[in-house]
Design a protein around this motif. Structure first.
Motif: not given
Length: 283
Positions: A66-89, A105-108
């Motif tokens: 009975d412990l809810p999962i509040a969030a999921y946090t991920i590193a991301a870099d939409f400026l310098n990495k290719e295919n980051e949109v699909e990876r984030m999906k 998620h981060d942005v850059f």
């Protein structure tokens, strides 16, 4: 107020004991936290057939506690990495398996030479919007934390959110991280609160830029001051008032404690829980 804790807060404990994700969930429940959030899941921490399978197993374990999962946090870099949109999906799919209704998620973290942060925001905003549109089909909100020296001051995160311009995208408000950019937490949380989907309590010790190098555990802020993570209530972040600002803005999400200090890990989590409960807003 629902008070959660980040799995990141157990980093020292996990390294010292070899604890896996199930163990951390058990400990969070034992300490008295209302919910838990997870940073990027690793099969090195706990074996499974896939990360998605691991997420599903953690969800089942937390349901039993009975412990809810509040969030999921991920590193991301939409400026310098290719295919980051699909990876984030793909990470949205992990969040869905985990049962988290919020994904951060981060942005850059860096920009090409000569580029301004405003120019970078214009480039990444459509990509961030595409991810949040996908997440919305799963019933998951996405958000970005004031994190990293570039997109950390309040006006910069606000400009990013306004550029994305989607009701499913908002802010993970980390009241402590504003100090990393030498921003005033009270001023910054006031700006951030209307956009808040999730929040972090974090505390820091601060020394001025011209102080002697304090050594181990300390790092520089954007303008060269010294900072060190510490137990909530032991540092300079005005936690009581920051929580009240969020409360007054009708924030109804989970507030998670994020510990990254040098103190004993479980002692810090126990002490922080007691302190935060003592200063939480009352209706």
């Amino acid at each position: 107020m629902k008070l959660g804790v980040s799995s990141y807060s157990f980093s020292k404990y996990m390294k010292q004991t070899g604890a896996n994700y199930f163990d951390v969930c058990d400990k969070a429940k034992e300490l008295g936290y209302d919910a838990i959030e997870f940073i990027e899941l690793s099969l090195e921490v706990q074996k499974a057939d896939s990360v998605k399978a691991l997420a599903a197993a953690i969800r089942e374990h937390c349901a039993k506690l009975d412990l809810p999962i509040a969030a999921y946090t991920i590193a991301a870099d939409f400026l310098n990495k290719e295919n980051e949109v699909e990876r984030m999906k793909g990470e949205v799919d992990i969040a869905e398996a985990l049962g988290a209704k919020v994904m951060r998620h981060d942005v850059f973290f860096k920009m090409p030479e000569g580029m301004t942060w405003r120019e970078a925001v214009k480039i990444v905003a459509p990509k961030v919007r595409e991810v949040t549109e996908y997440a919305a089909t799963k019933g998951i909100k996405t958000c970005t934390e004031n994190h990293g020296h570039i997109i950390q001051a309040a006006e910069r995160v606000e400009e990013l959110i306004l550029a994305v311009n989607h009701p499913n995208y908002g802010w993970l408000v980390d009241m402590g991280n504003f100090l990393c950019a030498d921003d005033n937490p009270l001023r910054a949380v006031t700006i951030a609160a209307p956009y808040a989907f999730h929040a972090h309590v974090k505390d820091f010790l601060i020394k001025p830029f011209d102080a002697d190098d304090p050594g181990m555990g300390w790092a520089n802020t954007l303008n060269g001051n010294w900072r060190r993570g510490t137990i909530a209530g032991h540092g300079v972040v005005p936690i009581r008032r920051c929580l009240q600002i969020l409360h007054d803005a009708k924030f109804e999400g989970v507030v998670s404690y994020e510990f990254e200090g040098m103190e004993d890990n479980l002692t810090a989590l126990e002490a922080a829980l007691k302190f935060i409960r003592s200063v939480e807003p009352k209706d």
